[in-house]
Scaffold this motif. Structure first.
Motif: not given
Length: 229
Positions: A38, A42, A58, A60, A63, A82, A190
């Protein structure tokens, strides 16, 4: 002078921005520091950032990804924060990443290696720790001895097929990194807290700090590759 074969494994190297500020000296003293997938998903740092690290997909919200709609048994979910999709029952693990060095098979591969290292130094730093091929099995055994979490390790392969992506298979866009990875335990998708453990006896007998590593012609007249450059 040792004569080598094309594609022969030459060891692994890890780059750092500073000898003393950060992790290089800590690593040599025995502290093994691992990040979560993660953290890479990120990150906005070039070379570090990979939104599909260890997974096929993924999403998010944090993000800034485009919103997605998830349907489960005809129930549509539009407020997901997420979502992480893994291949073949894989899961996330804490990672410690190096660069694998192999003897180039031809001039094209040599130039590719040199360019890859140039990019890696620009992204991660010009100082490095290096492990000889014969010392890598010793390092693996020492890490297994001192880590409470189970460990796997090996070279990463790079494929276009997202159905194969995972901890040890990534997009070809990262192929210049030629990664060798150590993977520890299982963590939440996460999770952002790193995993660190110490080898009390240190790693100074196995790791070399900023050593010279050169590939020369058999007669020694030509230097084709120099890791210090």
């Amino acid at each position: 002078m040792v004569q080598m074969k094309p594609n022969q494994f030459l060891g692994i190297v890890k780059f750092f921005r500073s000898e003393h500020e950060g992790y290089l000296d800590s690593l040599i003293s025995g502290l093994f520091h691992c990040q979560t997938p993660e953290t890479y998903r990120m990150s906005g740092l070039e070379g570090v950032s990979d939104k599909f690290e260890s997974c096929a997909f993924s999403y998010r919200a944090d993000r800034g990804d485009e919103p997605v709609s998830l349907t489960i048994n005809d129930i549509e979910i539009n407020d997901a924060i997420a979502i992480t999709g893994h291949n073949g029952g894989q899961s996330d693990s804490w990672l410690n990443c190096w660069m694998s060095l192999r003897l180039p098979e031809n001039n094209t591969e040599l130039e590719s290696l040199k360019e890859g290292i140039k990019i890696m130094k620009g992204q991660f730093g010009y100082h490095y720790a290096y492990i000889l091929p014969n010392d890598l099995p010793k390092l693996i055994e020492r890490l297994k001895q001192h880590s409470p979490k189970g460990m796997s390790c090996g070279e990463v392969v790079y494929k276009e097929d997202k159905n194969e992506w995972g901890a040890f298979c990534k997009s070809p866009s990262y192929a210049y990194q030629r990664e060798y990875r150590f993977s520890f335990g299982t963590c939440s998708p996460l999770e952002k807290e790193p995993y660190c453990f110490r080898c009390p006896e240190g790693l100074q007998d196995l790791l070399h700090k900023n050593p010279e590593l050169k590939i020369k012609s058999k007669d020694g007249k030509y230097t084709w590759f120099d890791l210090t450059e």
